[in-house]
Design a protein around this motif. Structure first.
Motif, PDB file in Angstrom:
ATOM      1  N   CYS A 187       0.833  -1.203   0.000  1.00 13.02           N
ATOM      2  CA  CYS A 187       0.000   0.000   0.000  1.00 13.02           C
ATOM      3  C   CYS A 187       0.867   1.252   0.000  1.00 13.02           C
ATOM      4  CB  CYS A 187      -0.922   0.008   1.219  1.00 13.02           C
ATOM      5  SG  CYS A 187      -2.353  -1.094   1.105  1.00 13.02           S
ATOM      6  N   GLN A 188       1.899   1.253   0.806  1.00 10.63           N
ATOM      7  CA  GLN A 188       2.786   2.415   0.873  1.00 10.63           C
ATOM      8  C   GLN A 188       3.467   2.648  -0.474  1.00 10.63           C
ATOM      9  OE1 GLN A 188       5.421   1.587   4.141  1.00 10.63           O
ATOM     10  NE2 GLN A 188       3.828   1.840   5.698  1.00 10.63           N
ATOM     11  N   GLY A 189       3.888   1.575  -1.130  1.00  9.78           N
ATOM     12  CA  GLY A 189       4.557   1.704  -2.414  1.00  9.78           C
ATOM     13  C   GLY A 189       3.657   2.212  -3.521  1.00  9.78           C
ATOM     14  N   GLN A 190       2.346   2.026  -3.352  1.00  8.04           N
ATOM     15  CA  GLN A 190       1.405   2.436  -4.390  1.00  8.04           C
ATOM     16  C   GLN A 190       0.617   3.681  -4.002  1.00  8.04           C
ATOM     17  OE1 GLN A 190      -0.955  -0.881  -5.753  1.00  8.04           O
ATOM     18  NE2 GLN A 190       0.801  -2.237  -5.826  1.00  8.04           N
ATOM     19  N   GLY A 191       0.976   4.321  -2.900  1.00  8.04           N
ATOM     20  CA  GLY A 191       0.288   5.538  -2.503  1.00  8.04           C
ATOM     21  C   GLY A 191      -1.117   5.300  -2.001  1.00  8.04           C
ATOM     22  N   ILE A 192      -1.374   4.108  -1.485  1.00  2.47           N
ATOM     23  CA  ILE A 192      -2.695   3.782  -0.940  1.00  2.47           C
ATOM     24  C   ILE A 192      -2.666   4.060   0.553  1.00  2.47           C
ATOM     25  CG2 ILE A 192      -4.378   1.953  -0.550  1.00  2.47           C
ATOM     26  CD1 ILE A 192      -3.291   0.598  -3.082  1.00  2.47           C
ATOM     27  N   ASP A 193      -3.524   4.969   0.996  1.00  2.00           N
ATOM     28  CA  ASP A 193      -3.501   5.442   2.377  1.00  2.00           C
ATOM     29  C   ASP A 193      -4.369   4.543   3.247  1.00  2.00           C
ATOM     30  OD1 ASP A 193      -2.975   6.948   4.580  1.00  2.00           O
ATOM     31  OD2 ASP A 193      -4.096   8.724   3.936  1.00  2.00           O
ATOM     32  N   ALA A 194      -3.822   3.370   3.617  1.00  2.00           N
ATOM     33  CA  ALA A 194      -4.573   2.404   4.414  1.00  2.00           C
ATOM     34  C   ALA A 194      -4.503   2.765   5.891  1.00  2.00           C
ATOM     35  CB  ALA A 194      -4.035   1.007   4.183  1.00  2.00           C
ATOM     36  N   ASP A 195      -5.592   2.508   6.587  1.00  2.00           N
ATOM     37  CA  ASP A 195      -5.666   2.816   8.016  1.00  2.00           C
ATOM     38  C   ASP A 195      -5.764   1.507   8.795  1.00  2.00           C
ATOM     39  OD1 ASP A 195      -5.894   4.164  10.402  1.00  2.00           O
ATOM     40  OD2 ASP A 195      -7.966   4.797  10.097  1.00  2.00           O
ATOM     41  N   THR A 196      -6.907   1.210   9.381  1.00  4.46           N
ATOM     42  CA  THR A 196      -7.047   0.054  10.257  1.00  4.46           C
ATOM     43  C   THR A 196      -7.333  -1.229   9.476  1.00  4.46           C
ATOM     44  OG1 THR A 196      -9.396   0.557  10.551  1.00  4.46           O
ATOM     45  CG2 THR A 196      -7.863   1.447  12.179  1.00  4.46           C
ATOM     46  N   ILE A 197      -6.917  -2.337  10.070  1.00  5.52           N
ATOM     47  CA  ILE A 197      -7.228  -3.672   9.576  1.00  5.52           C
ATOM     48  C   ILE A 197      -8.028  -4.372  10.660  1.00  5.52           C
ATOM     49  CG2 ILE A 197      -6.299  -5.879   8.795  1.00  5.52           C
ATOM     50  CD1 ILE A 197      -3.775  -4.378   7.922  1.00  5.52           C
ATOM     51  N   ILE A 198      -9.167  -4.938  10.289  1.00  6.92           N
ATOM     52  CA  ILE A 198     -10.086  -5.529  11.262  1.00  6.92           C
ATOM     53  C   ILE A 198     -10.409  -6.953  10.833  1.00  6.92           C
ATOM     54  CG2 ILE A 198     -12.358  -5.347  12.362  1.00  6.92           C
ATOM     55  CD1 ILE A 198     -12.309  -2.351  11.549  1.00  6.92           C
ATOM     56  N   ALA A 199     -10.418  -7.881  11.783  1.00  6.49           N
ATOM     57  CA  ALA A 199     -10.961  -9.214  11.541  1.00  6.49           C
ATOM     58  C   ALA A 199     -12.477  -9.107  11.600  1.00  6.49           C
ATOM     59  CB  ALA A 199     -10.442 -10.207  12.575  1.00  6.49           C
ATOM     60  N   GLU A 200     -13.136  -9.491  10.529  1.00  7.85           N
ATOM     61  CA  GLU A 200     -14.591  -9.345  10.461  1.00  7.85           C
ATOM     62  C   GLU A 200     -15.311 -10.618  10.925  1.00  7.85           C
ATOM     63  OE1 GLU A 200     -16.958  -7.241  10.045  1.00  7.85           O
ATOM     64  OE2 GLU A 200     -15.795  -5.439   9.773  1.00  7.85           O
ATOM     65  N   MET A 201     -16.583 -10.763  10.561  1.00  9.84           N
ATOM     66  CA  MET A 201     -17.455 -11.745  11.189  1.00  9.84           C
ATOM     67  C   MET A 201     -17.359 -13.151  10.600  1.00  9.84           C
ATOM     68  SD  MET A 201     -18.529  -9.816  13.463  1.00  9.84           S
ATOM     69  CE  MET A 201     -19.609 -10.990  14.276  1.00  9.84           C
ATOM     70  N   GLY A 202     -16.731 -13.322   9.447  1.00  8.04           N
ATOM     71  CA  GLY A 202     -16.618 -14.644   8.849  1.00  8.04           C
ATOM     72  C   GLY A 202     -15.226 -15.218   9.037  1.00  8.04           C
ATOM     73  N   PRO A 203     -15.048 -16.541   8.907  1.00 11.38           N
ATOM     74  CA  PRO A 203     -13.723 -17.149   9.055  1.00 11.38           C
ATOM     75  C   PRO A 203     -12.797 -16.723   7.918  1.00 11.38           C
ATOM     76  CG  PRO A 203     -15.325 -18.758   8.266  1.00 11.38           C
ATOM     77  CD  PRO A 203     -16.099 -17.523   8.625  1.00 11.38           C
ATOM     78  N   GLY A 204     -11.734 -16.014   8.272  1.00 10.04           N
ATOM     79  CA  GLY A 204     -10.814 -15.506   7.254  1.00 10.04           C
ATOM     80  C   GLY A 204     -11.296 -14.239   6.593  1.00 10.04           C
ATOM     81  N   GLN A 205     -12.293 -13.577   7.174  1.00 14.06           N
ATOM     82  CA  GLN A 205     -12.805 -12.326   6.598  1.00 14.06           C
ATOM     83  C   GLN A 205     -12.152 -11.135   7.302  1.00 14.06           C
ATOM     84  OE1 GLN A 205     -16.880 -11.107   7.348  1.00 14.06           O
ATOM     85  NE2 GLN A 205     -17.107 -10.356   5.259  1.00 14.06           N
ATOM     86  N   PHE A 206     -11.693 -10.195   6.490  1.00 17.36           N
ATOM     87  CA  PHE A 206     -11.027  -9.010   7.021  1.00 17.36           C
ATOM     88  C   PHE A 206     -11.567  -7.758   6.332  1.00 17.36           C
ATOM     89  CE2 PHE A 206      -8.087 -12.556   7.412  1.00 17.36           C
ATOM     90  CZ  PHE A 206      -7.737 -12.486   8.755  1.00 17.36           C
ATOM     91  N   GLU A 207     -11.402  -6.634   7.020  1.00 16.95           N
ATOM     92  CA  GLU A 207     -11.769  -5.336   6.465  1.00 16.95           C
ATOM     93  C   GLU A 207     -10.579  -4.403   6.597  1.00 16.95           C
ATOM     94  OE1 GLU A 207     -15.610  -2.978   7.288  1.00 16.95           O
ATOM     95  OE2 GLU A 207     -14.120  -1.996   8.563  1.00 16.95           O
ATOM     96  N   VAL A 208     -10.289  -3.686   5.523  1.00 18.55           N
ATOM     97  CA  VAL A 208      -9.249  -2.658   5.559  1.00 18.55           C
ATOM     98  C   VAL A 208      -9.908  -1.318   5.257  1.00 18.55           C
ATOM     99  CG1 VAL A 208      -7.110  -1.811   4.544  1.00 18.55           C
ATOM    100  CG2 VAL A 208      -7.428  -4.260   4.918  1.00 18.55           C
ATOM    101  N   ASN A 209      -9.678  -0.343   6.123  1.00 16.04           N
ATOM    102  CA  ASN A 209     -10.222   0.997   5.942  1.00 16.04           C
ATOM    103  C   ASN A 209      -9.184   1.880   5.266  1.00 16.04           C
ATOM    104  OD1 ASN A 209     -12.428   0.049   7.368  1.00 16.04           O
ATOM    105  ND2 ASN A 209     -11.801   0.974   9.290  1.00 16.04           N
ATOM    106  N   LEU A 210      -9.588   2.533   4.195  1.00 15.19           N
ATOM    107  CA  LEU A 210      -8.722   3.501   3.538  1.00 15.19           C
ATOM    108  C   LEU A 210      -9.115   4.896   4.010  1.00 15.19           C
ATOM    109  CD1 LEU A 210      -8.621   2.027  -0.093  1.00 15.19           C
ATOM    110  CD2 LEU A 210      -7.248   1.437   1.909  1.00 15.19           C
ATOM    111  N   ASN A 211      -8.136   5.737   4.257  1.00 12.77           N
ATOM    112  CA  ASN A 211      -8.377   7.047   4.858  1.00 12.77           C
ATOM    113  C   ASN A 211      -9.119   7.998   3.922  1.00 12.77           C
ATOM    114  OD1 ASN A 211      -7.271   6.817   7.501  1.00 12.77           O
ATOM    115  ND2 ASN A 211      -5.212   6.873   6.633  1.00 12.77           N
ATOM    116  N   HIS A 212      -9.738   9.034   4.530  1.00 17.52           N
ATOM    117  CA  HIS A 212     -10.449  10.048   3.769  1.00 17.52           C
ATOM    118  C   HIS A 212      -9.481  10.821   2.872  1.00 17.52           C
ATOM    119  CE1 HIS A 212     -13.304   9.250   7.038  1.00 17.52           C
ATOM    120  NE2 HIS A 212     -14.227   9.811   6.285  1.00 17.52           N
ATOM    121  N   VAL A 213      -9.900  11.071   1.643  1.00 16.43           N
ATOM    122  CA  VAL A 213      -9.119  11.907   0.722  1.00 16.43           C
ATOM    123  C   VAL A 213     -10.063  12.917   0.083  1.00 16.43           C
ATOM    124  CG1 VAL A 213      -7.317  10.211   0.240  1.00 16.43           C
ATOM    125  CG2 VAL A 213      -9.396  10.216  -1.143  1.00 16.43           C
ATOM    126  N   SER A 214      -9.539  14.100  -0.206  1.00 16.90           N
ATOM    127  CA  SER A 214     -10.372  15.185  -0.743  1.00 16.90           C
ATOM    128  C   SER A 214     -10.395  15.161  -2.271  1.00 16.90           C
ATOM    129  CB  SER A 214      -9.874  16.540  -0.236  1.00 16.90           C
ATOM    130  OG  SER A 214      -8.509  16.720  -0.571  1.00 16.90           O
TER     131      SER A 214
END
Length: 449
Positions: A187-214
């Motif tokens: 993400c850093q190499g591609q300019g993707i402004d990733a924030d938190t990583i969360i384990a979600e409700m399914g087995p092996g399910q994850f959520e990544v939040n990308l930060n607000h951009v104008s």
């Protein structure tokens, strides 16, 4: 990146647009041709944008025989490429946007659809600030070959395979520490402004939040690149990943939530009036989003599988509702400092095209603001239990196609050409899938009828 030495000149460069389904279409070129690429772009048939999901021409959309299958010109949207760290050989990538040969925007291109909406806000002196949240399932690598999802094994040397839902589990993420470290580095190499990583409700399910951009175009670019990145990095680690809306019938689906606020020329959030309720413009935007949501459902749920997220008990909105700090509604106004007053759009699946999702959110908000619409009272409590919703969402694919195709408002805001081409692509996909006999039909009927 420079192209002055032999090593850089030997690199390949992927230049691609997204078709309406969000699939990447483009060409692989020598990186040494970057200067020429910025000047001339790359030609691709305009019909490529309107391909069906499997990459076949859609003959009814008016882009094939009627035009002689004429070319458009794909121009890079950034000055420098970004690396593809999961590639076996040195390689870079660039996103592009399609134009007509005369230099005018090709209005069926998804990124052009979003740009059209951004430009309309700019004419009013408003800048949308947007952020995305994307859910995906990490799976065993064998899932792709057998075409069935298999939960992944933890990287602890014991072969333990995820079998249970572990929402917000930190220990579950510890089992994939190296994988997520590479995700962050990519993400850093591609300019993707990733924030938190969360384990979600399914087995092996994850959520990544990308930060607000104008810049919604940048937000869309980051979401497109992130989805490619996750699939690429997962393969390097011996996994597979999917943004399919509902890979497991009994488990949580993959959502794509969008956060949205608006700044005026002075940088003030126009949704903030100093109160917890928010401004008149906030309410107008919500009302427009509510009213256009049923007609926009085909963008938020573009595929046959998408509608499995909206089955009873699946915890996805089934009607266009809104409320304050309520995760059962389609439009949530999160609890936040007044300066951060915003709308969270909670309908789309992770299988949707990010450019089109963001464009449709902006279209609904602008429609409500331009017409000073007022929403119904906010929902308190369980929105899933509402038995008489005013704005039910089409939860069948055919119904969504029809509502989308007949929408005069979407044609006005998103463009007639886009609406026509997209609707025909979805109709062709539905016809093709309707010709397939499912396994469950054979299991149920073959030996008994």
């Amino acid at each position: 990146m420079t192209t002055n030495n032999k090593q850089d000149k030997a690199r390949d460069l992927d230049l691609f647009i997204t078709d309406l389904n969000g699939n990447l279409r483009g060409k692989r070129l020598p990186a040494s041709g970057l200067k020429k690429l910025h000047k001339e772009g790359v030609k691709l048939p305009r019909s490529v944008v309107g391909f069906d999901f499997w990459g076949a021409d859609v003959l009814d959309n008016g882009l094939v025989f009627e035009t002689g299958d004429s070319d458009g010109v794909c121009m890079p949207v950034s000055q420098e490429p970004s690396p593809v760290p999961w590639s076996e050989a040195p390689r870079d990538q660039m996103l592009a946007m399609m134009f007509n040969p005369d230099g005018t925007p090709f209005e069926a291109d998804p990124r052009q659809v979003l740009k059209r909406m951004v430009d309309r806000f700019a004419e009013k002196g408003l800048t949308p600030v947007m952020a995305t949240e994307l859910e995906f399932y990490l799976m065993d690598a064998e899932s792709e070959s057998i075409q069935r999802p298999i939960p992944p094994a933890l990287a602890d040397g014991k072969g333990r395979r995820l079998a249970n839902a572990e929402g917000y589990s930190v220990e579950e993420m510890d089992g994939f520490e190296a994988f997520f470290a590479d995700i962050r580095e990519a993400c850093q190499g591609q300019g993707i402004d990733a924030d938190t990583i969360i384990a979600e409700m399914g087995p092996g399910q994850f959520e990544v939040n990308l930060n607000h951009v104008s810049d919604p175009l940048n937000a869309g670019d980051q979401a497109i690149l992130f989805k490619r990145l996750v699939r690429g990095v997962s393969r390097r680690h011996g996994y597979s990943a999917t943004f399919m809306a509902k890979p497991y019938v009994e488990e949580s689906g993959n959502g794509f939530h969008t956060h949205f606020s608006l700044l005026d020329r002075d940088g003030h959030n126009v949704f903030d009036d100093g109160t917890e309720q928010g401004s008149d413009l906030l309410r107008h935007a919500i009302a427009g989003l509510v009213q256009l949501m049923p007609e926009s459902m085909l963008v938020f749920a573009p595929h046959l599988n998408s509608y499995r997220r909206f089955m009873s008990g699946a915890h996805a909105p089934t009607h266009a509702s809104w409320g304050y700090e309520n995760r059962t509604v389609a439009l949530r106004v999160p609890e936040s400092p007044n300066l951060a007053r915003r709308i969270e759009h909670r309908v789309a699946g992770a299988d949707a095209n990010p450019y089109l999702v963001l464009a449709s959110v902006l279209a609904g908000a602008l429609y409500g603001m331009e017409n000073a619409l007022e929403p119904d009272a906010p929902v308190e409590g369980d929105a899933y239990a509402d038995e008489s919703p005013q704005y039910p969402l089409p939860c069948e694919w055919q119904d969504a196609i029809t509502r989308f195709e007949q929408s005069e408002k979407l044609s006005e805001y998103l463009g007639e050409e886009f609406v026509r081409v997209y609707a025909h692509a979805k109709r062709q996909e539905r016809r093709r899938l309707n010709k397939r006999i499912s396994d469950v039909e054979y299991e149920a009927y073959l030996g008994l009828l």
